[in-house]
Scaffold this motif. Structure first.
Motif, short mmCIF file in Angstrom:
data_model
loop_
_atom_site.label_atom_id
_atom_site.label_comp_id
_atom_site.label_asym_id
_atom_site.label_seq_id
_atom_site.Cartn_x
_atom_site.Cartn_y
_atom_site.Cartn_z
N SER A 55 -7.46 -6.00 5.19
CA SER A 55 -6.90 -5.32 4.10
C SER A 55 -8.05 -4.75 3.14
O SER A 55 -7.76 -3.56 2.84
N ASP A 79 -1.21 -2.80 -5.78
CA ASP A 79 -0.48 -2.80 -4.58
C ASP A 79 -0.08 -4.25 -4.09
O ASP A 79 0.86 -4.37 -3.83
N CYS A 80 -0.85 -5.35 -4.31
CA CYS A 80 -0.91 -6.69 -3.92
C CYS A 80 -0.14 -7.26 -4.92
O CYS A 80 -0.27 -8.55 -4.65
N ASN A 81 0.21 -6.70 -5.88
CA ASN A 81 0.68 -7.49 -7.24
C ASN A 81 -0.16 -8.82 -7.69
O ASN A 81 0.22 -9.56 -8.30
N ILE A 115 -2.89 -10.84 -0.49
CA ILE A 115 -3.64 -9.84 -0.09
C ILE A 115 -3.27 -9.44 1.59
O ILE A 115 -3.19 -8.61 1.98
N LYS A 146 -1.61 -6.80 3.97
CA LYS A 146 -1.16 -5.40 3.03
C LYS A 146 -2.16 -4.36 3.34
O LYS A 146 -3.40 -4.45 3.94
N GLU A 147 -1.66 -2.97 3.05
CA GLU A 147 -2.31 -1.57 3.30
C GLU A 147 -2.06 -0.96 2.22
O GLU A 147 -0.86 -1.17 1.43
N ALA A 166 -0.38 1.49 -0.30
CA ALA A 166 0.97 2.19 -0.25
C ALA A 166 0.93 3.54 -0.76
O ALA A 166 0.38 3.96 -1.75
#
Length: 187
Positions: free
Chosen positions: A23, A51-53, A113, A116-117, A119
């Motif tokens: 990631s 993006d990963c909150n 994480i 994820k990539e 967004a």
């Protein structure tokens, strides 16, 4: 130099550092054609946190993320390595997951994480608003404008305009094109 070998067991299963590193690489190269994936700049670090909150408005803000990024990077550098990235996560984890132990918080952060990539869905989407549709619907055109389109709505070009001057003569504004020879013969 710290080596990070953390295996996280959570409800989603175990998250390996390799997954987090994958990631990291995806976010590191995002938007930069020359990036190798070994180092991440501050902009992409903030994007990853959003993006990963990791950024959740209440506990962790973009300012917090920027401060941690500045703290872990080398003095003159503008990027962080994966090792420095892990240090940054170690600093952010207790803020994001208050009341948990450092290890537990870090493991939950890894869980956010992993896999994820970046967004980038919907960034360059064409606006399709009702107002635009209404304005470009040629069937609703009135007056002289409606003459410029055929039944299918395709433009007729110059043919659709009625004010095209007759330039068929050999001199501009000559009305009797093709009558010169007749006049010469008569004389």
């Amino acid at each position: 130099m710290h080596e990070y070998y953390v295996s996280v067991s959570m409800a989603e299963g175990s998250v390996s550092v390799a997954e987090v590193e994958t990631s990291f690489q995806k976010f590191a190269v995002h938007g930069d054609t020359k990036a190798t994936g070994k180092e991440m700049n501050g902009k992409n670090f903030v994007k990853m946190c959003k993006d990963c909150n990791i950024i959740d408005v209440k506990n962790v803000t973009t300012t917090d993320v920027d401060i941690v990024f500045s703290k872990v990077k080398a003095k003159s550098a503008r990027v962080i390595t994966f090792e420095q990235f892990n240090q940054a996560l170690t600093e952010l984890a207790p803020k994001r997951f208050k009341g948990k132990s450092k290890e537990e918080a870090l493991q939950q952060l890894y869980g956010l994480i992993a896999g994820k990539e970046p967004a980038n869905v919907g960034i360059t989407r064409v606006a399709k608003a009702a107002a635009v549709d209404r304005l470009t619907d040629t069937t609703k055109y009135t007056g002289t404008h409606k003459e410029r389109f055929d039944e299918s709505g395709k433009g007729k070009g110059k043919v659709g305009r009625e004010d095209i001057p007759d330039t068929s003569g050999y001199v501009a504004a000559y009305k009797g094109s093709g009558t010169y020879d007749d006049k010469v013969k008569e004389a």
